[in-house]
Design a protein around this motif. Structure first.
Motif, mmCIF file in Angstrom:
data_model
loop_
_atom_site.group_PDB
_atom_site.id
_atom_site.type_symbol
_atom_site.label_atom_id
_atom_site.label_comp_id
_atom_site.label_asym_id
_atom_site.label_seq_id
_atom_site.Cartn_x
_atom_site.Cartn_y
_atom_site.Cartn_z
ATOM 1 N N LEU A 167 7.909 62.134 37.194
ATOM 2 C CA LEU A 167 8.868 61.032 37.322
ATOM 3 C C LEU A 167 8.342 59.959 38.274
ATOM 4 O O LEU A 167 8.488 58.761 38.017
ATOM 5 C CB LEU A 167 10.218 61.560 37.813
ATOM 6 C CG LEU A 167 11.068 62.297 36.777
ATOM 7 C CD1 LEU A 167 12.272 62.944 37.447
ATOM 8 C CD2 LEU A 167 11.535 61.340 35.679
ATOM 9 N N GLN A 168 7.739 60.388 39.366
ATOM 10 C CA GLN A 168 7.180 59.413 40.301
ATOM 11 C C GLN A 168 6.087 58.581 39.638
ATOM 12 O O GLN A 168 5.904 57.399 39.967
ATOM 13 C CB GLN A 168 6.639 60.131 41.533
ATOM 14 C CG GLN A 168 7.735 60.701 42.419
ATOM 15 C CD GLN A 168 7.207 61.653 43.470
ATOM 16 O OE1 GLN A 168 6.007 61.938 43.538
ATOM 17 N NE2 GLN A 168 8.109 62.182 44.294
ATOM 18 N N GLY A 169 5.410 59.191 38.661
ATOM 19 C CA GLY A 169 4.359 58.471 37.953
ATOM 20 C C GLY A 169 4.874 57.337 37.089
ATOM 21 O O GLY A 169 4.098 56.448 36.694
ATOM 22 N N ILE A 170 6.183 57.336 36.770
ATOM 23 C CA ILE A 170 6.759 56.232 35.989
ATOM 24 C C ILE A 170 7.657 55.348 36.851
ATOM 25 O O ILE A 170 8.460 54.567 36.344
ATOM 26 C CB ILE A 170 7.546 56.749 34.762
ATOM 27 C CG1 ILE A 170 8.731 57.618 35.189
ATOM 28 C CG2 ILE A 170 6.620 57.520 33.829
ATOM 29 C CD1 ILE A 170 9.691 57.931 34.054
ATOM 30 N N GLY A 171 7.502 55.491 38.183
ATOM 31 C CA GLY A 171 8.221 54.597 39.084
ATOM 32 C C GLY A 171 9.530 55.128 39.629
ATOM 33 O O GLY A 171 10.267 54.391 40.306
ATOM 34 N N TYR A 172 9.844 56.380 39.374
ATOM 35 C CA TYR A 172 11.078 56.986 39.891
ATOM 36 C C TYR A 172 10.921 57.201 41.388
ATOM 37 O O TYR A 172 9.944 57.800 41.838
ATOM 38 C CB TYR A 172 11.295 58.314 39.172
ATOM 39 C CG TYR A 172 12.588 59.037 39.464
ATOM 40 C CD1 TYR A 172 13.747 58.743 38.759
ATOM 41 C CD2 TYR A 172 12.637 60.065 40.405
ATOM 42 C CE1 TYR A 172 14.926 59.449 38.981
ATOM 43 C CE2 TYR A 172 13.807 60.769 40.636
ATOM 44 C CZ TYR A 172 14.948 60.455 39.921
ATOM 45 O OH TYR A 172 16.110 61.151 40.146
ATOM 46 N N THR A 173 11.882 56.713 42.175
ATOM 47 C CA THR A 173 11.728 56.748 43.633
ATOM 48 C C THR A 173 12.694 57.691 44.341
ATOM 49 O O THR A 173 12.627 57.829 45.559
ATOM 50 C CB THR A 173 11.912 55.336 44.218
ATOM 51 O OG1 THR A 173 13.218 54.842 43.859
ATOM 52 C CG2 THR A 173 10.840 54.385 43.701
#
Length: 339
Positions: free
Chosen positions: A127-133
């Motif tokens: 998820l972090q790889g698609i911009g999830y913070t």
């Protein structure tokens, strides 16, 4: 009475499509009669279910279709295709599908089309790889529900034990500075309200563990119990909340002690979860108190290492669905005016 709410299907997000979420959702449906599960809909990419399960499934686009088809096939609320997928190998497209499923499930539950939300396991790294913070799904759900993250309290619940870690996913070295009296008071209040609203316990009894070995031994092994925990307990008692402690954590979980309480509060993550998982590894449920919706989750991760092997245990997902139905029914009863 409450039947209108409790008859609504439960929204079950399948999480990362490369994990075990699709399989355990399908196998939960297969075991629906054995566990008297209410109707539910699996949300995600329908193809990921077919890749790991050969049972009947049907694509649906409304909760009415879910109720009409649940007896004969697993209803799947199909989102976008997650692209070429190998079980156990997360992708950016799969992470995007998991996030879309989460947003869809929240929406269905917020607008009361669904009675409750059960969230499947996701990969935070993907998820972090698609911009999830957000740190996890809980914080995202809280934000979408208009609740501050600090007011969304994680509880682990099983047949014989409920625990609440007061600090969650932080390094152990940061616990002493993050554990404050204000945090303890705020979370204990939310837990007491949640036990009343969601579990129907009219007079909840809480206990809190000390942070240090032997609860600090009167300051010889640390003074957080004296400086922080005891004053917070005194404030809560003055507010009318039944709470005892701080107790030595190694004694608090003994059967004769823990059985006296409806929930145990612990200063840090593993202090709560290690004994809980020892007792309820297969039937423990992660739930979030303080939200306007009912949200539960199986207490395990994506298990990429066994995805697609047919070895995933549906027990935690079955427990999460069953508990979601129970909590939704409890809320519905409390919302019904007295006759």
């Amino acid at each position: 009475m409450s039947d209108g709410l409790t008859r609504r299907p439960i929204a079950v997000t399948m999480g990362d499509p490369a994990g075990v979420g699709p399989e355990v959702a399908a196998r939960a449906w297969a075991a629906r009669r054995d566990h008297a599960l209410p109707p539910f809909v699996a949300i995600g990419d329908a193809a990921t279910v077919g890749a790991v399960w050969n049972g009947p499934l049907v694509r649906v686009g409304s909760m009415d279709e879910v109720a009409a088809t649940f007896a004969d096939a697993l209803p799947v609320w199909h989102l976008e295709d997650s692209g070429p997928l190998t079980p156990g190998e997360p992708t950016a497209a799969g992470a995007a599908c998991a996030l879309h499923a989460l947003e869809t499930g929240i929406g269905l539950t917020r607008n009361q089309a669904s009675a409750a939300l059960v969230t499947g396991p996701v990969s935070k790294h993907a998820l972090q790889g698609i911009g999830y913070t957000h740190p996890g799904q809980t914080e995202f759900i809280a934000e979408r529900c208009g609740v501050t993250a600090t007011n969304a309290v994680m509880m682990l619940a099983g047949p014989s034990l409920r625990v609440v870690p007061l600090t969650v996913h932080i390094p152990l070295a940061e616990v002493p500075e993050r554990l404050t009296g204000e945090l303890i008071v705020a979370k204990a209040r939310i837990v007491a309200r949640g036990l009343k609203r969601d579990f129907g316990i009219e007079a909840p009894r809480l206990a809190i563990a000390g942070m240090n070995p032997h609860a600090g031994e009167s300051g010889r092994l640390g003074d957080e119990e004296i400086r922080i925990i005891a004053p917070a307990v005194a404030q809560l008692v003055a507010d009318g909340i039944a709470i005892d402690g701080p107790f030595a954590a190694d004694a608090l979980f003994a059967p004769g002690i823990r059985d006296q309480y409806d929930a145990l509060l612990c200063p840090y993550h593993d202090q709560a979860l290690a004994p809980f998982k020892a007792l309820h590894f297969h039937d423990g449920v992660n739930l979030t108190l303080g939200l306007p919706i009912v949200r539960t989750s199986p207490d395990h991760g994506t298990a990429f290492n066994i995805a697609g092997s047919g070895r995933a245990d549906p027990g935690p997902t079955i427990a999460a669905i069953a508990m979601a139905a129970k909590l939704a029914a409890s809320r519905a009863r409390r919302c019904v005016p007295a006759a």
